[in-house]
Scaffold this active site. Structure first.
Site, short mmCIF file in Angstrom:
data_model
loop_
_atom_site.label_atom_id
_atom_site.label_comp_id
_atom_site.label_asym_id
_atom_site.label_seq_id
_atom_site.Cartn_x
_atom_site.Cartn_y
_atom_site.Cartn_z
N ARG A 117 0.84 -1.14 0.08
CA ARG A 117 -0.19 -0.16 0.09
C ARG A 117 0.96 1.14 -0.02
NH1 ARG A 117 -5.12 0.09 2.16
NH2 ARG A 117 -4.87 1.95 3.63
N ARG A 131 9.70 5.68 -3.23
CA ARG A 131 9.92 6.82 -4.35
C ARG A 131 11.51 7.09 -4.20
NH1 ARG A 131 5.56 10.11 -2.27
NH2 ARG A 131 3.84 9.28 -3.25
N ARG A 169 -9.03 -6.74 13.32
CA ARG A 169 -8.20 -6.29 14.32
C ARG A 169 -9.04 -4.90 14.94
NH1 ARG A 169 -4.24 -7.72 17.31
NH2 ARG A 169 -2.91 -5.95 16.93
N ARG A 179 0.42 5.29 16.32
CA ARG A 179 0.20 6.85 15.86
C ARG A 179 -0.28 7.64 16.81
NH1 ARG A 179 -2.59 5.28 9.97
NH2 ARG A 179 -4.52 4.33 10.96
N GLU A 227 -3.58 5.98 19.03
CA GLU A 227 -4.42 4.87 18.31
C GLU A 227 -3.62 3.47 18.99
OE1 GLU A 227 -5.41 5.81 14.37
OE2 GLU A 227 -4.99 3.91 13.83
N TYR A 263 -10.00 -4.65 2.74
CA TYR A 263 -9.21 -3.56 3.31
C TYR A 263 -9.62 -2.37 2.18
CZ TYR A 263 -5.09 -1.44 5.72
OH TYR A 263 -4.17 -1.02 6.29
N ASP A 280 -10.48 1.40 1.04
CA ASP A 280 -10.47 2.86 1.31
C ASP A 280 -11.90 3.37 0.92
OD1 ASP A 280 -7.86 2.88 2.76
OD2 ASP A 280 -6.90 3.08 0.69
#
Ligand code: FAD
Ligand code: UDP
Length: 367
Positions: free
Chosen positions: A169, A173, A248, A279, A299, A347, A349
C-alpha cells in the site's frame, strides 16, 4: 421497493442516496448512536475530530472525486506523516528524504545501490510474506526501524506471518516527495466528514433509525423489506456458522490539550516497540487550524473480541478462505446484498467503497 439498509457508513449511505433518488423507500438502521460509520467526525473545541482514526480522502478516479465533492468542499491537505523511531524523525512514505536522513545518500542512484546491497540477504527469493516484501522494497535498515515493530503492533503477529500486500500500500520513491499517496486527487472535507453523510441521508424517501441493532429484529426487518443492503460483519450475519473471521480492533485515546501545537504534523507514526500506540493524530492540522487548544488521539491496536469494533479485516489466507465460504453462501440469498468493508471483508479505502456502492446500485436497481 422498500429497501432496508443495515449500517449508515459510507457504503450504506451512498446506496441510500442513489436509491432514494430513483424513488425507492429507504429505511436505514444503525446500531451506533450516530450516522457515518468510521468516517464520523465531531466538532470539539472548534476542531473537527476524526473519532475513529485519521481519514484522508484520496483517489485517481475523477468520477469518484467529483462525486464526493458534491457533498463538501475539500481543502488542499496532503498527507505527509513522519515516523518517530525512539526520538529519531524520518519522513514517510519511504523516499529520498528518508534515505538521506538514514544513510546520508544524496542521489537516487546512491539510494538504489544501498537498497540493492541490503536486499541481497533475500538471495533473489520472491517475497512470500510482509517481512520479505519490505526488505525487497527498502532494505533491512528501514524494515528494522520503520516497519517491523509498527506492523507487529498494528497486526498483532510477526511480519513473517503477514501477507505481503499490506506493505505494498505504501509508495517507495526515489524522489524528494513526502506525499503518502500516489493519487491524483486528495484532501480533507472542510468542516468534516459527517456533513457528507448527513446530506446523503437528507431525503424525504429516507428514514434513519439510530441505536438500532439489526440482529435484535432480523426476521421481521427482513420480511418487511423487498431488498436488504447489509454492511455489517458477514460472519455475524450467518451466525458464525463456519467459524469466526478475524478482525483487528483499535482503542482511541483522545486528549484535549491547552497548547496550540503539540507535534507540528497531523500524523506521527511511532515505529518503535516500547510505545504501545502506533500513531498520534493531531486533528487541527488536517484543516490548518489555529485554535487556542489542540486535540490529539493515540491509536492503540488490539485483538478483536465480541463486543469490540471490528476496524480491520485480517486478509491472510486462512481468513480469506473462510470469507469465501461465507461469500458463496451470501450469493444464495437473493434478497440480501452484502457490501462495504465488513460485508465484503476487504481492506477498502473510502474511494473504493464509493465505487463499490455505485456499482452495486447500478447492478441492483437498474433492472
Ligand atoms: P463502516 O464505516 O464500518 O460502516 C458500517 C456501519 O454499519 C457502522 O456504522 C456500523 O455501526 C453499522 N453496523 C454494523 N453492524 C450493524 C448491525 N448489526 N446493525 C446496525 N448497524 C450495524 N479510508 C481512506 O480512504 N482514507 C483513510 O485515511 C482511511 N483511514 C482509516 C483509518 C482507520 C483507523 C480505519 C479503521 C479505516 C480507515 N479508512 C480510510 C477506511 C474507511 O474507514 C472505510 O473505507 C469506510 O469507512 C468503510 O465504509 P463502510 O460503510 O464499508 O463501513
Ligand atoms: N506501515 C509501517 N510503518 C509505518 C506505516 C505503515 O510499517 O510507519 C505498514 C504497516 O504494516 C501498515 C501498512 O504499512 O499496516 C499500511 O499502512 P497504512 O498507513 O496504509 O495503514 P492504515 O492507514 O490502513 O492503518
Amino acid at each position: 421497493m422498500n429497501i432496508l439498509i443495515v449500517g449508515s457508513g459510507l457504503f450504506g449511505s451512498v446506496f441510500a442516496y442513489e436509491a432514494a433518488k430513483k424513488g425507492h423507500q429507504i429505511k436505514v438502521i444503525e446500531k451506533r448512536n450516530h450516522i457515518a460509520g468510521n468516517i464520523y467526525t465531531k466538532e470539539v473545541e472548534n476542531i473537527q475530530m476524526h473519532q475513529y482514526g485519521a481519514h484522508i480522502f484520496h483517489t485517481s478516479n475523477k468520477e469518484i472525486w467529483d462525486y464526493i465533492n458534491q457533498f463538501a468542499e475539500f481543502n488542499r491537505y496532503t498527507n505527509s506523516p513522519v515516523a518517530n523511531y525512539n526520538g529519531e524523525i524520518y519522513n514517510l512514505p519511504f523516499n529520498m528524504n528518508t534515505f538521506n536522513k538514514l544513510w546520508g545518500v544524496v542521489t537516487p542512484a546512491e539510494a538504489q545501490a544501498k537498497i540493492d546491497e541490503q536486499k541481497a540477504v533475500l538471495n533473489g527469493k520472491k517475497p512470500e510474506n510482509l517481512e520479505e516484501q519490505a526488505i525487497s522494497l527498502v532494505g533491512t535498515d528501514i524494515y528494522r526501524k520503520l516497519i517491523k515493530d509498527y506492523t507487529e503492533k498494528q497486526w498483532g503477529r510477526p511480519c513473517t506471518e503477514l501477507p505481503a500486500f499490506i506493505i505494498k500500500r505504501l509508495p517507495v520513491r526515489l524522489t524528494y516527495d513526502n506525499n503518502y499517496f500516489n493519487d491524483k486527487y486528495q484532501g480533507i472535507p472542510i468542516g468534516g466528514y459527517t456533513q457528507i453523510i448527513e446530506k446523503m441521508l437528507d431525503h424525504e424517501n429516507i428514514e434513519v433509525h439510530l441505536s438500532t441493532d439489526f440482529f435484535e429484529n432480523k426476521e421481521s426487518l427482513e420480511e418487511e423489506a423487498d431488498k436488504v443492503i447489509y454492511t455489517g460483519m458477514i460472519d455475524q450475519y450467518f451466525n458464525y456458522e463456519f467459524g469466526r473471521l478475524e478482525y483487528r480492533s483499535l482503542r482511541f485515546e483522545h486528549e484535549i490539550l491547552d497548547i496550540q501545537n503539540y507535534q507540528g504534523n497531523a500524523v506521527v507514526n511511532y515505529t518503535d516497540a516500547q510505545n504501545k500506540f502506533t500513531r498520534i493524530i493531531e486533528h487541527k492540522h488536517f484543516e490548518f487550524g489555529e485554535q487556542e487548544k489542540t486535540i490529539i488521539t493515540k491509536e492503540y491496536p488490539s485483538d478483536w473480541k465480541p463486543g469490540d469494533e471490528p476496524y480491520y479485516p485480517v486478509n491472510d489466507k486462512t481468513n480469506n478462505d473462510l470469507f469465501k465460504r461465507y461469500y458463496k453462501k451470501s450469493k444464495e440469498k437473493k434478497k440480501v446484498i452484502f457490501g462495504g468493508r465488513l460485508g465484503m471483508y476487504k481492506y477498502y479505502d473510502m474511494h473504493m467503497v464509493i465505487h463499490e456502492a455505485l456499482t452495486c446500485v447500478q447492478k441492483e436497481l437498474s433492472k
